[in-house]
Design a protein around this motif. Sequence first.
Motif, PDB file in Angstrom:
ATOM      1  N   UNK A   1       0.853  -1.186   0.000  1.00 20.43           N
ATOM      2  CA  UNK A   1       0.000   0.000   0.000  1.00 20.43           C
ATOM      3  C   UNK A   1       0.893   1.242   0.000  1.00 20.43           C
ATOM      4  N   UNK A   2       0.620   2.178  -0.895  1.00 18.35           N
ATOM      5  CA  UNK A   2       1.484   3.356  -1.047  1.00 18.35           C
ATOM      6  C   UNK A   2       1.541   4.197   0.222  1.00 18.35           C
ATOM      7  N   UNK A   3       0.431   4.301   0.926  1.00 18.50           N
ATOM      8  CA  UNK A   3       0.427   5.106   2.152  1.00 18.50           C
ATOM      9  C   UNK A   3       1.308   4.475   3.231  1.00 18.50           C
ATOM     10  N   UNK A   4       1.374   3.159   3.261  1.00 16.59           N
ATOM     11  CA  UNK A   4       2.255   2.484   4.217  1.00 16.59           C
ATOM     12  C   UNK A   4       3.719   2.737   3.865  1.00 16.59           C
ATOM     13  N   UNK A   5       4.027   2.753   2.589  1.00 19.42           N
ATOM     14  CA  UNK A   5       5.396   3.044   2.148  1.00 19.42           C
ATOM     15  C   UNK A   5       5.791   4.462   2.570  1.00 19.42           C
ATOM     16  N   UNK A   6       4.884   5.405   2.342  1.00 16.49           N
ATOM     17  CA  UNK A   6       5.148   6.804   2.692  1.00 16.49           C
ATOM     18  C   UNK A   6       5.303   6.969   4.202  1.00 16.49           C
ATOM     19  N   UNK A   7       4.470   6.294   4.975  1.00 15.96           N
ATOM     20  CA  UNK A   7       4.550   6.388   6.438  1.00 15.96           C
ATOM     21  C   UNK A   7       5.905   5.891   6.939  1.00 15.96           C
ATOM     22  N   UNK A   8       6.415   4.833   6.331  1.00 14.67           N
ATOM     23  CA  UNK A   8       7.711   4.308   6.746  1.00 14.67           C
ATOM     24  C   UNK A   8       8.828   5.291   6.404  1.00 14.67           C
ATOM     25  N   UNK A   9       8.764   5.874   5.234  1.00 14.21           N
ATOM     26  CA  UNK A   9       9.762   6.872   4.862  1.00 14.21           C
ATOM     27  C   UNK A   9       9.678   8.088   5.784  1.00 14.21           C
ATOM     28  N   UNK A  10       8.482   8.485   6.142  1.00 11.88           N
ATOM     29  CA  UNK A  10       8.279   9.670   6.984  1.00 11.88           C
ATOM     30  C   UNK A  10       8.934   9.478   8.350  1.00 11.88           C
ATOM     31  N   UNK A  11       8.672   8.334   8.992  1.00 11.64           N
ATOM     32  CA  UNK A  11       9.240   8.138  10.319  1.00 11.64           C
ATOM     33  C   UNK A  11      10.759   7.996  10.270  1.00 11.64           C
ATOM     34  N   UNK A  12      11.281   7.366   9.177  1.00 11.54           N
ATOM     35  CA  UNK A  12      12.721   7.204   9.068  1.00 11.54           C
ATOM     36  C   UNK A  12      13.421   8.525   8.770  1.00 11.54           C
ATOM     37  N   UNK A  13      12.793   9.370   7.953  1.00 14.29           N
ATOM     38  CA  UNK A  13      13.362  10.681   7.657  1.00 14.29           C
ATOM     39  C   UNK A  13      13.394  11.554   8.908  1.00 14.29           C
ATOM     40  N   UNK A  14      12.385  11.432   9.759  1.00 13.42           N
ATOM     41  CA  UNK A  14      12.367  12.184  11.010  1.00 13.42           C
ATOM     42  C   UNK A  14      13.584  11.838  11.860  1.00 13.42           C
ATOM     43  N   UNK A  15      13.914  10.555  11.929  1.00 12.26           N
ATOM     44  CA  UNK A  15      15.080  10.123  12.715  1.00 12.26           C
ATOM     45  C   UNK A  15      16.386  10.522  12.024  1.00 12.26           C
ATOM     46  N   UNK A  16      16.403  10.414  10.694  1.00 17.96           N
ATOM     47  CA  UNK A  16      17.645  10.649   9.949  1.00 17.96           C
ATOM     48  C   UNK A  16      18.034  12.134   9.923  1.00 17.96           C
ATOM     49  N   UNK A  17      17.059  13.029   9.997  1.00 20.66           N
ATOM     50  CA  UNK A  17      17.347  14.463   9.851  1.00 20.66           C
ATOM     51  C   UNK A  17      17.135  15.236  11.141  1.00 20.66           C
ATOM     52  N   UNK A  18      16.947  14.512  12.234  1.00 24.37           N
ATOM     53  CA  UNK A  18      16.719  15.180  13.529  1.00 24.37           C
ATOM     54  C   UNK A  18      17.928  16.006  13.922  1.00 24.37           C
TER      55      UNK A  18
END
Length: 430
Positions: free
Chosen positions: A413-430
């Motif tokens: 599901x595309x929204x699940x893919x986006x949600x995973x990227x969103x949480x990982x980007x939050x950690x990666x760019x904190x």
Amino acid sequence: MSEDRKLAFETLQIHAGANPDPATGARQTPIYQSTAFVFRDAEHAANLFNLAEVGYIYSRLTNPTVAALAERITHLEGGAGGICCSSGHAAQIMALFPLMGPGCNVVASTKLYGGTVTQLSQTIKRFGWSAKFVDFDDEAAVAAAIDDDTRAVFCESIANPGGYITDIPAIAAIADKAGIPLIVDNTSATPYLCNPIELGATLVVHSTTKYLTGNGTVTGGAVIDSGKFDWMQNDKFPSLSKPEPAYHGLCFGEALGPMAFTFHSIAVGLRDLGMTMNPQGAHYTLMGIETLSLRMDKHVANAKKVATWLENDDRIDYVTYAGLESSPYFGRIDKICPKGAGALFTFAVKGGYDACVKLVDSLELFSHVANLGDTRSLIIHSASTTHRQLTPEQQEAAGASPNVVRVSIGIEDADDIIADLDQALTKATA
């Protein structure tokens, strides 16, 4: 079925090369796990070895399961003949083998998979071959790079890792004018999204490991010949235009016409290089291809949605997906890939190398693997892995800079893919 009716892609992906087994009536192509095949008599054996009759001798050369796969991919690509082999890298060597000789070169795109760049820039030197790397967006530079020793032009339809789309008709015209074949790696696009032969390519190569199989289970490669190139037009390809000593002076180009390249690849290439595909692997790929169009439609739809989201995210510098209107390759989609720009692309993360590494380590749904074309969404930091052997300049040219990650968007599901990227980007760019 009427002979004048052309079957649709969706029908061919299921039925091409897959007649019911004549011995048992089995509907699915059996796995012919056999090393050798019994000859009817001495004359039959002699005819097979003399290339006077088509059949099976030994599975290093041909195997019924592998042959069924080659026939299916050939139909989907619109070629005259094809062979399957052990991997995509093997397919590239198999494609070049009848064309090259010591002192000969291939003109290749700078926008290629890192392993291909290494193979062409380093490994083929051991055969006495060489490669010239050129930006294929500069058509004048491509034409200028071709010299009297050039025997092929090589590119990818949708380039790995950036998802850049090659103007195949323009490059084909340059190769045609020089009297040499154009080889197109169609792995990232598949014949569903792009038809290189229809656009002017002579040979098409695949890593069947990727989208054609689609489930990350087996490795394999394929070489499909258009059958349209005249190997007898000049003296550049003696393997195909001159007598072959191993077959009592048979001239493949003269005797076999459109099938010359395919028969040479079996009778000489597979015979002597031994890059054989396992029949069980061929079986998995045959089953994977049955759903190719369904998967590719979902891959493309997901990729477009994910790329659009990434492009609008403040944590991202840029996205290379050709399906975005901002891409310099967007205008090529209708001509080269009318059903979509694929599902492979890169994006640059603000924070550079360190942020990319943190992103990869923080993802939960994505798999961190050196592969693409799986049903699952995949990610890799190319600069430290698949393109690690390249110089910084080569990495930049290939679209694999240190601040970039490559994604192969799956069919979740595309929204699940986006949600995973969103949480990982939050950690990666904190």
